[in-house]
Structures are given as structure tokens and as C-alpha cells.
Design a protein around this motif. Structure first.
Motif, mmCIF file in Angstrom:
data_model
loop_
_atom_site.group_PDB
_atom_site.id
_atom_site.type_symbol
_atom_site.label_atom_id
_atom_site.label_comp_id
_atom_site.label_asym_id
_atom_site.label_seq_id
_atom_site.Cartn_x
_atom_site.Cartn_y
_atom_site.Cartn_z
ATOM 1 N N THR A 4 0.832 -1.199 0.000
ATOM 2 C CA THR A 4 0.000 0.000 0.000
ATOM 3 C C THR A 4 0.863 1.244 0.000
ATOM 4 O OG1 THR A 4 -1.771 -1.150 1.181
ATOM 5 C CG2 THR A 4 -1.808 1.250 1.233
ATOM 6 N N ALA A 5 1.906 1.257 0.836
ATOM 7 C CA ALA A 5 2.783 2.425 0.914
ATOM 8 C C ALA A 5 3.530 2.635 -0.396
ATOM 9 C CB ALA A 5 3.772 2.260 2.065
ATOM 10 N N VAL A 6 4.084 1.566 -0.962
ATOM 11 C CA VAL A 6 4.843 1.688 -2.211
ATOM 12 C C VAL A 6 3.936 2.145 -3.346
ATOM 13 C CG1 VAL A 6 6.175 0.437 -3.946
ATOM 14 C CG2 VAL A 6 6.586 0.009 -1.519
ATOM 15 N N GLN A 7 2.752 1.554 -3.444
ATOM 16 C CA GLN A 7 1.861 1.902 -4.541
ATOM 17 C C GLN A 7 1.309 3.313 -4.393
ATOM 18 O OE1 GLN A 7 -0.874 -1.365 -4.386
ATOM 19 N NE2 GLN A 7 0.599 -2.812 -5.240
ATOM 20 N N LEU A 34 -4.556 1.122 -7.994
ATOM 21 C CA LEU A 34 -3.189 0.985 -7.513
ATOM 22 C C LEU A 34 -2.854 -0.440 -7.102
ATOM 23 C CD1 LEU A 34 -2.890 4.227 -5.326
ATOM 24 C CD2 LEU A 34 -2.022 3.848 -7.646
ATOM 25 N N GLY A 35 -3.841 -1.344 -7.214
ATOM 26 C CA GLY A 35 -3.614 -2.723 -6.821
ATOM 27 C C GLY A 35 -3.884 -2.995 -5.356
ATOM 28 N N ASP A 88 2.477 -7.787 -8.044
ATOM 29 C CA ASP A 88 1.806 -9.015 -8.492
ATOM 30 C C ASP A 88 2.838 -10.115 -8.727
ATOM 31 O OD1 ASP A 88 -0.649 -7.815 -8.378
ATOM 32 O OD2 ASP A 88 -0.853 -7.497 -10.533
ATOM 33 N N TYR A 89 3.918 -9.757 -9.376
ATOM 34 C CA TYR A 89 4.979 -10.736 -9.662
ATOM 35 C C TYR A 89 5.637 -11.196 -8.364
ATOM 36 C CZ TYR A 89 8.739 -12.898 -12.396
ATOM 37 O OH TYR A 89 9.605 -13.796 -12.963
ATOM 38 N N TYR A 90 5.878 -10.258 -7.456
ATOM 39 C CA TYR A 90 6.498 -10.565 -6.166
ATOM 40 C C TYR A 90 5.629 -11.531 -5.362
ATOM 41 C CZ TYR A 90 8.232 -9.582 -1.406
ATOM 42 O OH TYR A 90 8.715 -9.681 -0.128
ATOM 43 N N ASN A 91 4.322 -11.254 -5.313
ATOM 44 C CA ASN A 91 3.409 -12.143 -4.575
ATOM 45 C C ASN A 91 3.373 -13.533 -5.192
ATOM 46 O OD1 ASN A 91 2.675 -10.149 -2.743
ATOM 47 N ND2 ASN A 91 0.993 -9.416 -4.010
ATOM 48 N N ALA A 92 3.431 -13.589 -6.516
ATOM 49 C CA ALA A 92 3.444 -14.887 -7.186
ATOM 50 C C ALA A 92 4.726 -15.648 -6.870
ATOM 51 C CB ALA A 92 3.288 -14.703 -8.694
ATOM 52 N N LEU A 93 5.844 -14.935 -6.768
ATOM 53 C CA LEU A 93 7.108 -15.588 -6.410
ATOM 54 C C LEU A 93 7.040 -16.190 -5.014
ATOM 55 C CD1 LEU A 93 9.945 -13.200 -7.674
ATOM 56 C CD2 LEU A 93 9.441 -15.508 -8.480
#
Length: 419
Positions: A206-209, A316-317, A234-239
Motif C-alpha cells: 500500500t505504501a509503495v503503490q 493501484l492494486g 503481483d509478480y512478487y506475490n506470485a514468487l
């Protein structure tokens, strides 16, 4: 141009020398071979333009804090070059070099001097630091008596007493209380609006986005992805969810955003469609409108337990609402290859105007971190418009009834209503 950061081919290795002679030889230009070396960063390249904000994310041990130390000059790179222009303010660790025996006021004077402030400027900013930090009488107490949150208050206040060209923040703010963190973020936003460049490390999406234009993902000391924050998270969470034999891929639909898909593949999604009350596929919906999310699923291998979940996210995701069939007590079991399922989720769009997306997941439990059969971000995207309701602001539609009272001179009260 003041405020630029250029990182070119940067790497950092920690080396062990078998003798002091080898170390001395290295200092004097020789090139002896170390007995062992461990690279914590390798081949890092990126550029941050003036006024741009970039978040650095990654799991513990990825090299985030080491990178910030190299950028700020508190550590030297083993290879590569780093160029910064303008005045830099950095908050890397609790205390920021404070002397625990000195008071907060005395440490502020000392830290401001190290930052290059003149004596006149120091006397001017000390009261401002005291006011922003809001630690009361503790400002004149030894720092050894401070909590971690109080140290952060003083450290952030002195580092940002005047607007820097470049502001670098590690995860020190994560130990602050919610009230002060809000103050810090507002000051960072004000600096950004005035042209300050931001390099920010955090695990908080949340802070980064909310703060950053871009995000850089580090994995095992290497840059894996540099892009829009939502895509990178999204990619990080998938990793994080990735397990043995699972697959991870990104797909860019024509003219659309990048989708991240991961999972072991025992089950997969087919069509994913948002429909209105008439059953028509829609991309634009009105505030408060009734819709359904129709999701097709195919089973490829035997599955003992299947949980379907979905998450609505803003532009913002950031998560708006999510749930799954574990919580609704609708778990499916003993599924066989070739079975086709269809899930239908009905709800009202009690959301504010804007762009939203839906993420969907198939897993064995309420979390995709156990068995992640398939996770798909940006499975569908839709726009919400306010066509029939009174104007309001925010991400949620919470229709309300406002009453007000006027008390007459005789004591009678007349209640009036506004809807």
C-alpha cells in the motif's frame, strides 16, 4: 540536474582474506585472490529521474538495505558506479548514529551539523524538529531512554527538517505508530510535489503503490523486474507463492496491462466475465449496480480439496474486498481430471467511481501459500461510474442519512433531515 540517481553495474561482495598481507596488497593496487567471497548484489542498473519516486522491494536477504547503503555512501560497491546530484537525506537505521548518552536535542544539533547545516540554520531547525517529532519532555532526555518509535520520530524529523533533493528511506518507518507514519507520508508527499526524488524500501504494498511511480524487485541480489508498482507486486506475490514444479508467467493482453499468472497447474481458469443483472458481459458499471462474476474452472489432475477465492482491487492494486469458499463453507473435494466447474459470485458495486480489477485464485486452503493451483491477477478489469446517485468522493459507496437540529429559544427542538 539535482535529484538524479544513476546506478550502473553495481555489485557488492564480502570477501575473506587468508592473511593481512593480501588485504594490504589489495589496498595498494594489487589483485590478490580472496580465500572466499559472497556477492550480496550483482549487476544492478537503474536510473531515478529528478522528482521520481522508486520503491525497492524483495524478501529479507534480497539486498535492499545493502543497496541503499551503497547509494548513500555508507558502504562502497565492489564493482560499478553510483552518481547522485544534490543534497541527500537518508533514514537507514534506528537512531541514525545518535549518541545514546546525549539528549534528543543535543543529538539533533550534532546530526544537523553532520548534514552540513550552519550554526544559524541548526538553531532555526531544532524547534521545528522538536515540534514535528512530538515526543514532549523526552526531547531533553538521553536517547537511551527512547523507544524505537521515539527514535524514528526524531531521526525522520531531523533528516527532513529542510527539503532535500533526494530522500532515501529504509524500513525504519515500519516501527512508527500509525499517527506519526501518516505525518511522515504527508511530508514525503509534500516533498515529492516540490520536486524531491524518493528511493523507498518497504514490504508494504500500500505504501509503495501510494508513494511510488515505479518499483524494483530484487531477488537474491539481482534486479528481476523494474516497472509499474502494481505489476511488480503481483509478480512478487506470485514468487512468494511459487512452489516446486509450479509455473510463473506474465501475459500482456493486447492494449491492456500485464497479467501475472502462477500455480502448479492441477486446476486452471477458463473464461472470467463480469455480468450485469441482465446477464450481459460488461466493462462499465454504475455505482450500486447488481453484478455477477462468472468464472469457469477446469480440473487437470485429482484434487482432494479445492478453494476458490477472488479479490477486488483499486487502480493501484490495493485490496478493496476479497473472500473465498473456505470462509463461506463451500469447499469442494475429490475432484477428477476433466471436470469443468463454474463459479458465480453475486454482489452490488458499492464502490466509488474509478478503475478496478479482479484477482482470482484456486488453492487447497484459505491461503494460496500452501497449494497454489492457479493465481491470476488482473483477471478482468472494469470501470465504475456514478450515473444516478448524488456526488460523493472515496472508494466506497455508503449511502447515508444526515440529520441536523435547531434549538428554538423556547427549548423546542426541530429535527430536519437531508438525504
Amino acid at each position: 540536474m539535482s535529484g538524479e540517481i544513476i546506478v550502473s553495474g553495481v555489485g557488492k561482495a564480502y570477501r575473506h582474506w587468508g592473511s593481512e598481507w593480501k588485504r594490504f596488497a589489495k589496498w595498494f593496487g594489487a589483485n590478490p585472490k580472496p580465500d572466499s567471497e559472497t556477492w550480496v548484489l550483482r549487476g544492478i542498473d537503474f536510473k531515478v529521474a529528478r522528482g521520481e519516486a522508486v520503491g525497492i522491494i524483495g524478501q529479507n536477504g534480497a539486498g535492499k538495505s545493502t543497496l541503499l547503503k551503497l547509494v548513500t555512501g555508507t558502504a562502497r560497491p565492489t564493482e560499478g558506479e553510483i552518481h547522485l546530484t544534490g543534497r541527500v537525506a537518508a533514514i537507514l537505521e534506528l537512531g541514525m548514529g545518535f549518541n545514546p548518552e546525549l539528549s534528543g536535542r543535543e543529538n539533533v544539533r550534532h546530526a544537523a551539523g553532520l548534514l552540513g547545516f550552519s550554526g544559524e540554520d541548526i538553531e532555526r531547525i531544532v524547534p521545528e524538529v522538536e515540534k514535528f517529532a512530538e515526543i514532549g519532555s523526552y526531547f531533553d532526555e538521553p536517547v537511551r531512554a527512547y523507544s524505537s518509535g521515539m527514535q524514528v520520530r526524531v531521526a525522520f524529523s531531523v533528516a527532513t527538517a529542510t527539503r532535500p533533493d533526494i530522500l532515501i528511506v529504509d524500513e525504519a518507518l515500519s516501527v512508527g505508530d500509525a499517527y506519526f507514519v501518516h505525518k511522515c507520508f504527508q511530508r514525503i508527499r509534500d516533498f515529492r510535489a516540490a520536486g524531491t526524488t524518493l528511493l523507498f524500501v518497504s514490504h508494504d504494498p500500500t505504501a509503495v503503490q501510494a508513494l511510488c511511480d515505479r518499483a524494483i524487485l530484487l531477488v537474491a541480489g539481482k534486479k528481476v523486474l523494474d516497472g509499474e508498482p502494481r505489476e511488480v507486486f503481483d509478480y512478487y506475490n506470485a514468487l512468494i507463492a511459487e512452489k516446486e514444479n509450479s509455473k510463473l508467467l506474465t501475459v500482456r493482453e493486447e492494449g491492456g496491462p500485464v497479467q501475472t499468472v502462477s500455480g502448479t497447474g492441477e486446476a486452471s481458469f477458463g473464461s472470467i466475465t463480469l455480468r450485469n443483472s441482465a446477464g450481459e458481459a460488461v466493462e462499465y458499471v454504475g455505482v450500486g449496480e447488481a453484478v455477477s462474476l462468472d468464472v469457469a474452472v477446469e480440473i487437470h489432475e485429482p484434487i482432494e480439496r479445492l478453494v476458490f477465492g477472488y479479490m477486488i482491487r483499486d487502480r493501484l492494486g490495493q485490496p478493496i474486498y476479497g473472500t473465498n469458499t473456505h470462509y463461506s463453507e463451500q469447499v469442494l473435494g475429490d475432484l477428477s481430471p476433466g471436470q469443468r466447474l463454474r463459479f458465480s459470485v453475486s454482489f452490488h458495486i458499492n464502490l466509488g467511481p474509478g478503475s478496478y480489477s479482479v484477482s482470482v485464485a484456486l488453492s487447497s486452503t484459505e491461503t494460496h501459500l500452501v497449494k497454489n493451483f492457479q493465481w491470476r491477477d488482473l483477471a478482468t478489469v472494469f470501470q465504475v461510474a456514478n450515473i444516478t446517485h448524488q456526488h460523493f468522493v472515496g472508494s466506497a459507496w455508503l449511502p447515508s442519512r444526515i440529520e441536523w437540529q435547531e434549538e428554538a429559544t423556547d427549548g423546542a427542538i426541530e429535527v430536519r433531515t437531508m438525504e
